[in-house]
Design a protein around this motif. Structure first.
Motif, PDB file in Angstrom:
ATOM      1  N   LEU A 173      -8.522   2.193  -1.039  1.00 44.80           N
ATOM      2  CA  LEU A 173      -7.986   1.487   0.130  1.00 44.80           C
ATOM      3  C   LEU A 173      -8.443   0.036   0.192  1.00 44.80           C
ATOM      4  N   ASN A 185      -1.114   2.820  12.309  1.00 45.91           N
ATOM      5  CA  ASN A 185      -0.403   4.046  12.703  1.00 45.91           C
ATOM      6  C   ASN A 185      -1.347   5.023  13.400  1.00 45.91           C
ATOM      7  N   HIS A 234      -0.809  13.124   6.902  1.00 45.50           N
ATOM      8  CA  HIS A 234      -1.233  12.039   6.019  1.00 45.50           C
ATOM      9  C   HIS A 234      -0.404  12.071   4.735  1.00 45.50           C
ATOM     10  N   SER A 249      -5.217   3.444  -5.677  1.00 39.84           N
ATOM     11  CA  SER A 249      -5.521   4.282  -4.504  1.00 39.84           C
ATOM     12  C   SER A 249      -6.635   3.747  -3.614  1.00 39.84           C
ATOM     13  N   PHE A 289       0.854  -1.191   0.000  1.00 36.99           N
ATOM     14  CA  PHE A 289       0.000   0.000   0.000  1.00 36.99           C
ATOM     15  C   PHE A 289       0.893   1.246   0.000  1.00 36.99           C
ATOM     16  N   HIS A 290       0.315   2.399   0.348  1.00 34.59           N
ATOM     17  CA  HIS A 290       1.048   3.648   0.089  1.00 34.59           C
ATOM     18  C   HIS A 290       2.161   4.007   1.082  1.00 34.59           C
ATOM     19  N   ARG A 291       2.425   3.161   2.083  1.00 36.10           N
ATOM     20  CA  ARG A 291       3.553   3.478   2.977  1.00 36.10           C
ATOM     21  C   ARG A 291       4.546   2.320   3.028  1.00 36.10           C
ATOM     22  N   TYR A 298      -4.013   6.569  12.895  1.00 36.94           N
ATOM     23  CA  TYR A 298      -4.837   7.556  12.193  1.00 36.94           C
ATOM     24  C   TYR A 298      -5.116   7.088  10.778  1.00 36.94           C
ATOM     25  N   ALA A 299      -6.311   7.417  10.287  1.00 30.17           N
ATOM     26  CA  ALA A 299      -6.626   7.262   8.875  1.00 30.17           C
ATOM     27  C   ALA A 299      -6.957   8.682   8.420  1.00 30.17           C
ATOM     28  N   GLY A 352      -3.562  -0.055   5.803  1.00 29.92           N
ATOM     29  CA  GLY A 352      -3.549   0.733   7.030  1.00 29.92           C
ATOM     30  C   GLY A 352      -4.691   0.334   7.946  1.00 29.92           C
ATOM     31  N   ASP A 353      -4.726   0.916   9.144  1.00 30.22           N
ATOM     32  CA  ASP A 353      -5.840   0.657  10.058  1.00 30.22           C
ATOM     33  C   ASP A 353      -7.154   1.068   9.381  1.00 30.22           C
ATOM     34  N   GLY A 354      -7.129   2.201   8.682  1.00 28.30           N
ATOM     35  CA  GLY A 354      -8.333   2.664   7.985  1.00 28.30           C
ATOM     36  C   GLY A 354      -8.777   1.671   6.920  1.00 28.30           C
ATOM     37  N   GLY A 355      -7.815   1.101   6.222  1.00 28.37           N
ATOM     38  CA  GLY A 355      -8.125   0.135   5.164  1.00 28.37           C
ATOM     39  C   GLY A 355      -8.883  -1.075   5.691  1.00 28.37           C
ATOM     40  N   ARG A 359     -12.768  -1.309   5.401  1.00 33.07           N
ATOM     41  CA  ARG A 359     -13.390  -1.415   4.084  1.00 33.07           C
ATOM     42  C   ARG A 359     -13.838  -2.847   3.811  1.00 33.07           C
TER      43      ARG A 359
END
Ligand code: TPP
Ligand code: MG
Length: 334
Positions: free
Chosen positions: A124, A182, A251, A122, A72-74, A184-185, A152-155, A158
């Motif tokens: 998530l 981390n 972010h 992109s 993913f993005h990180r 935060y999303a 991420g945690d936000g992902g 979904r």
């Protein structure tokens, strides 16, 4: 995970030193990209893994050449470990022909099947069902290859996350799901996006082993990833690994992250993965200050050479926009 000295000693010295090098390379490269962004050289967003580099460096380091990652993005560290050069990454950010997408994208959507990297889109968690599908293909072909994916945690809030986890668990597929928690999303703290305290609880709901690991501890992530990859390769199915970490920047570089309490950032600054890895290397007697300075100099030179490569690389010409858009037969059957 409690690491004792015997467990740490199972990681070979050259492997640990190599991971330390990639940790430094990732930090130096992303800092340089941030500087380019602040100079107005980069159009679009810059998403870094600052403070979280140990996760992707470690998971990519346990894999065999034929394995696949769906990052993913990180996950800059994973790109570098798999052989994407700093020059290619910077060229990608500058939209130059020398980047892995040959100027079609301006940031972390780096894909290269020859180096076992599924390009990140992109949306998530969309990479998770793809990773599960790749793992299914490995199973159907009778190959002993493994896929590692990350979100991420936000992902994990979904639907795609849940579908991928469920299917992989039911079919016992050779895939390892990482989560960079981390906290935060974008501006949403964990407590406002899920009612469970640990993301790992979500894995248990699918009957999949889950582990919590200190995401800023290179050795801990490596050992955890190694165990999970081993189980996947042995046909024992997927694992979910929650890496507790902290997003140390906004972010993206355009986000000042004013909503993150300064105290929290100060606390996590003390847990930075680089000094942590250095303390470990010293305790094990594997490296000293002189070695750390050598690596620092080396990565700075490599990143500056990368900037030069990217600057010299031309912008793509019109017909090139169609190259690499559709998979070739060779790529599909690989
Ligand atoms: C389906 C979807 N919704 C929203 C976005 C916009 N967006 C991009 S990154 C992001 C936050 C991601 O948070 P997390 O998954 O925790 O990863 P982190 O950036 O914190 O590493 C959001 C909301 C997106 N890309 N895709
Ligand atoms: Mg997050």
């Amino acid at each position: 995970m409690n690491l004792d000295i015997a467990a740490l000693k199972t990681i070979k010295r050259p492997d640990l030193l190599q991971m330390y090098y990639y940790l430094r390379l990732t930090r130096t490269l992303e800092d340089r990209i941030t500087a380019l962004y602040r100079q107005g050289r980069i159009v679009g967003g810059v998403y870094t893994s600052n403070g979280m580099e140990a996760i992707s460096v470690a998971y990519a380091s346990v894999l065999e050449r034929d394995d696949i990652i769906a990052p993913f993005h990180r996950d800059m560290g994973a790109f570098l470990v798999r052989g994407i050069t700093p020059g290619e990454v910077i060229a990608q950010y500058l939209g130059k022909r020398g980047g892995p997408t040959k100027g079609k994208d301006g940031n972390v959507h780096i894909g290269d099947l020859k180096r076992g990297i599924i390009g990140f889109v992109s949306h998530l968690a969309d990479n998770l069902p793809v990773a599960t599908g790749v793992a299914l293909a490995f199973r159907l072909r009778g190959e002993s290859r493994v896929v590692v994916t990350n979100t991420g945690d936000g992902g994990t809030s979904r639907g795609d996350f849940h579908e991928a986890m469920n299917f992989a668990a039911v079919r016992k597929l050779p895939v390892v799901f990482f989560c960079n928690n981390n906290q935060y999303a974008y501006s949403t703290p964990l407590s406002l996006q899920m009612a469970v305290r640990d993301v790992v609880d979500r894995a248990r709901a699918y009957g999949m082993p889950g582990e919590i690991v200190d995401g800023n501890d290179l050795a801990a992530v490596y050992l955890s990833a190694q165990g999970a990859v081993h189980r996947a390769r042995a046909g024992e199915g997927p694992t979910f690994i929650e890496c507790k970490t902290m997003r140390m920047h906004g972010h993206s570089e355009h986000d000042s992250a004013k909503y993150v309490p300064r105290k929290l950032l100060e606390e996590w600054k003390q847990k930075d993965p680089i000094p942590k890895a250095e303390r470990l290397l010293q305790e094990l007697g594997y490296a000293d200050e002189a070695h750390f300075r050598e690596v620092e100099d080396r990565v700075k030179k490599e990143v500056e050479a990368g900037v030069e490569f990217a600057e010299k690389s031309p912008l793509p010409e019109g017909p090139e926009t169609l190259e690499g858009v559709f998979a070739t037969e060779d790529e599909v059957t690989r």
